[in-house]
Design a protein around this motif. Structure first.
Motif, PDB file in Angstrom:
ATOM      1  N   THR A  44      44.312 -44.420  10.924  1.00  0.00           N
ATOM      2  CA  THR A  44      43.752 -45.340  12.035  1.00  0.00           C
ATOM      3  C   THR A  44      42.171 -44.882  12.242  1.00  0.00           C
ATOM      4  OG1 THR A  44      44.620 -43.760  13.544  1.00  0.00           O
ATOM      5  CG2 THR A  44      45.928 -45.525  13.066  1.00  0.00           C
ATOM      6  N   ARG A  45      41.718 -43.826  11.515  1.00  0.00           N
ATOM      7  CA  ARG A  45      40.520 -43.213  11.748  1.00  0.00           C
ATOM      8  C   ARG A  45      39.322 -43.906  10.670  1.00  0.00           C
ATOM      9  NH1 ARG A  45      40.282 -37.019  12.276  1.00  0.00           N
ATOM     10  NH2 ARG A  45      39.114 -37.287  10.540  1.00  0.00           N
ATOM     11  N   ARG A  46      38.051 -44.064  11.102  1.00  0.00           N
ATOM     12  CA  ARG A  46      37.113 -44.404  10.022  1.00  0.00           C
ATOM     13  C   ARG A  46      36.187 -43.432   9.903  1.00  0.00           C
ATOM     14  NH1 ARG A  46      40.048 -48.082   9.231  1.00  0.00           N
ATOM     15  NH2 ARG A  46      39.740 -49.999   9.761  1.00  0.00           N
ATOM     16  N   ILE A  47      35.811 -42.918   8.719  1.00  0.00           N
ATOM     17  CA  ILE A  47      34.959 -41.855   8.377  1.00  0.00           C
ATOM     18  C   ILE A  47      33.790 -42.188   7.909  1.00  0.00           C
ATOM     19  CG2 ILE A  47      34.779 -39.507   7.046  1.00  0.00           C
ATOM     20  CD1 ILE A  47      36.963 -39.566   9.173  1.00  0.00           C
ATOM     21  N   TYR A  48      32.614 -41.725   8.504  1.00  0.00           N
ATOM     22  CA  TYR A  48      31.364 -42.191   8.067  1.00  0.00           C
ATOM     23  C   TYR A  48      30.626 -41.063   7.224  1.00  0.00           C
ATOM     24  CZ  TYR A  48      32.519 -45.893  11.306  1.00  0.00           C
ATOM     25  OH  TYR A  48      32.937 -46.982  11.886  1.00  0.00           O
ATOM     26  N   ARG A  49      29.877 -41.561   6.283  1.00  0.00           N
ATOM     27  CA  ARG A  49      29.062 -40.803   5.195  1.00  0.00           C
ATOM     28  C   ARG A  49      27.867 -41.450   5.059  1.00  0.00           C
ATOM     29  NH1 ARG A  49      30.473 -36.663   1.485  1.00  0.00           N
ATOM     30  NH2 ARG A  49      32.587 -37.407   1.925  1.00  0.00           N
ATOM     31  N   LEU A  50      26.496 -40.702   5.110  1.00  0.00           N
ATOM     32  CA  LEU A  50      25.318 -41.259   4.728  1.00  0.00           C
ATOM     33  C   LEU A  50      25.234 -41.883   3.102  1.00  0.00           C
ATOM     34  CD1 LEU A  50      22.662 -38.997   6.074  1.00  0.00           C
ATOM     35  CD2 LEU A  50      23.206 -41.425   6.774  1.00  0.00           C
ATOM     36  N   ASN A  51      24.716 -42.961   2.962  1.00  0.00           N
ATOM     37  CA  ASN A  51      24.885 -43.501   1.647  1.00  0.00           C
ATOM     38  C   ASN A  51      23.541 -42.996   1.103  1.00  0.00           C
ATOM     39  OD1 ASN A  51      23.819 -45.222  -0.621  1.00  0.00           O
ATOM     40  ND2 ASN A  51      25.030 -46.679  -0.084  1.00  0.00           N
ATOM     41  N   PRO A  52      23.460 -41.975   0.095  1.00  0.00           N
ATOM     42  CA  PRO A  52      22.178 -41.168  -0.302  1.00  0.00           C
ATOM     43  C   PRO A  52      21.124 -42.276  -1.063  1.00  0.00           C
ATOM     44  CG  PRO A  52      23.917 -40.541  -1.586  1.00  0.00           C
ATOM     45  CD  PRO A  52      24.446 -41.262  -0.351  1.00  0.00           C
ATOM     46  N   VAL A  53      21.802 -43.190  -1.494  1.00  0.00           N
ATOM     47  CA  VAL A  53      20.836 -43.997  -2.257  1.00  0.00           C
ATOM     48  C   VAL A  53      20.023 -44.888  -1.531  1.00  0.00           C
ATOM     49  CG1 VAL A  53      20.632 -46.121  -4.165  1.00  0.00           C
ATOM     50  CG2 VAL A  53      22.264 -44.081  -4.348  1.00  0.00           C
ATOM     51  N   SER A  54      20.659 -45.426  -0.487  1.00  0.00           N
ATOM     52  CA  SER A  54      20.244 -46.314   0.635  1.00  0.00           C
ATOM     53  C   SER A  54      19.184 -45.410   1.485  1.00  0.00           C
ATOM     54  CB  SER A  54      21.020 -46.886   1.143  1.00  0.00           C
ATOM     55  OG  SER A  54      21.866 -47.954   0.647  1.00  0.00           O
ATOM     56  N   VAL A  55      19.442 -44.219   1.597  1.00  0.00           N
ATOM     57  CA  VAL A  55      18.467 -43.368   2.479  1.00  0.00           C
ATOM     58  C   VAL A  55      17.378 -43.085   1.589  1.00  0.00           C
ATOM     59  CG1 VAL A  55      18.403 -41.173   3.656  1.00  0.00           C
ATOM     60  CG2 VAL A  55      20.497 -42.425   4.087  1.00  0.00           C
ATOM     61  N   ALA A  56      17.655 -42.817   0.443  1.00  0.00           N
ATOM     62  CA  ALA A  56      16.405 -42.522  -0.190  1.00  0.00           C
ATOM     63  C   ALA A  56      15.350 -43.490  -0.519  1.00  0.00           C
ATOM     64  CB  ALA A  56      16.892 -42.130  -1.903  1.00  0.00           C
ATOM     65  N   GLN A  61      10.216 -46.379   1.192  1.00  0.00           N
ATOM     66  CA  GLN A  61       9.573 -47.562   2.042  1.00  0.00           C
ATOM     67  C   GLN A  61       8.793 -46.905   3.204  1.00  0.00           C
ATOM     68  OE1 GLN A  61       9.225 -50.987   1.306  1.00  0.00           O
ATOM     69  NE2 GLN A  61      10.383 -50.445  -0.608  1.00  0.00           N
ATOM     70  N   LEU A  62       9.286 -46.014   3.655  1.00  0.00           N
ATOM     71  CA  LEU A  62       8.561 -45.455   4.889  1.00  0.00           C
ATOM     72  C   LEU A  62       7.415 -44.625   4.458  1.00  0.00           C
ATOM     73  CD1 LEU A  62      11.439 -44.179   7.181  1.00  0.00           C
ATOM     74  CD2 LEU A  62       9.786 -46.002   7.711  1.00  0.00           C
ATOM     75  N   ASP A  63       7.596 -43.815   3.187  1.00  0.00           N
ATOM     76  CA  ASP A  63       6.450 -43.113   2.763  1.00  0.00           C
ATOM     77  C   ASP A  63       5.551 -44.065   2.341  1.00  0.00           C
ATOM     78  OD1 ASP A  63       7.596 -40.755   2.909  1.00  0.00           O
ATOM     79  OD2 ASP A  63       8.333 -40.326   0.849  1.00  0.00           O
ATOM     80  N   LEU A  64       5.494 -45.148   1.579  1.00  0.00           N
ATOM     81  CA  LEU A  64       4.866 -46.136   1.039  1.00  0.00           C
ATOM     82  C   LEU A  64       4.038 -46.838   2.411  1.00  0.00           C
ATOM     83  CD1 LEU A  64       3.221 -47.919  -1.057  1.00  0.00           C
ATOM     84  CD2 LEU A  64       5.420 -49.307  -0.811  1.00  0.00           C
ATOM     85  N   PHE A  65       4.933 -47.242   3.437  1.00  0.00           N
ATOM     86  CA  PHE A  65       4.166 -47.487   4.745  1.00  0.00           C
ATOM     87  C   PHE A  65       3.120 -46.809   5.241  1.00  0.00           C
ATOM     88  CE2 PHE A  65       4.195 -47.591   9.181  1.00  0.00           C
ATOM     89  CZ  PHE A  65       3.699 -48.976   9.609  1.00  0.00           C
ATOM     90  N   TRP A  66       3.612 -45.364   5.438  1.00  0.00           N
ATOM     91  CA  TRP A  66       2.468 -44.501   6.055  1.00  0.00           C
ATOM     92  C   TRP A  66       1.534 -43.912   5.206  1.00  0.00           C
ATOM     93  CZ3 TRP A  66       2.235 -44.157  10.970  1.00  0.00           C
ATOM     94  CH2 TRP A  66       3.090 -44.322  11.798  1.00  0.00           C
TER      95      TRP A  66
END
Length: 92
Positions: A44-56, A61-66
């Motif tokens: 009944t629980r939901r476990i969340y994990r960062l998606n490393p591809v999406s975070v990269a 995008q943030l590096d390019l913007f700055w």
């Protein structure tokens, strides 16, 4: 800033991030909709994990913007205040 490399459940996230359960739910939904976290059902629980591809990809995008923003700022500053003849860049 809290950084975890292990999956976390909704119930465990609230105390870690020091916010109410409804706020955690809303934030996780936004992150999931953006593809930044993956959700797995475990009973009944939901476990969340960062998606490393999406975070990269977001980081790129943030590096390019700055990079563009700071280059534009530097160009404007140099245009408004040109260096005096014989003055080196690092002395500005």
């Amino acid at each position: 800033m809290v950084r975890r490399r292990v999956p976390i459940s909704h119930a465990n996230a609230a105390p870690v991030f020091r916010c109410a359960h409804p706020a955690v739910s809303q934030h996780l939904k936004v992150l999931k909709d953006a593809g930044l976290v993956d959700e797995t059902a475990v009973g009944t629980r939901r476990i969340y994990r960062l998606n490393p591809v999406s975070v990269a990809a977001l980081r790129d995008q943030l590096d390019l913007f700055w990079d563009r923003a700071l280059s534009g700022f530097q160009d404007a500053a140099e245009r408004d205040h040109p260096a005096a003849p014989g003055q080196h860049e690092e002395q500005q």
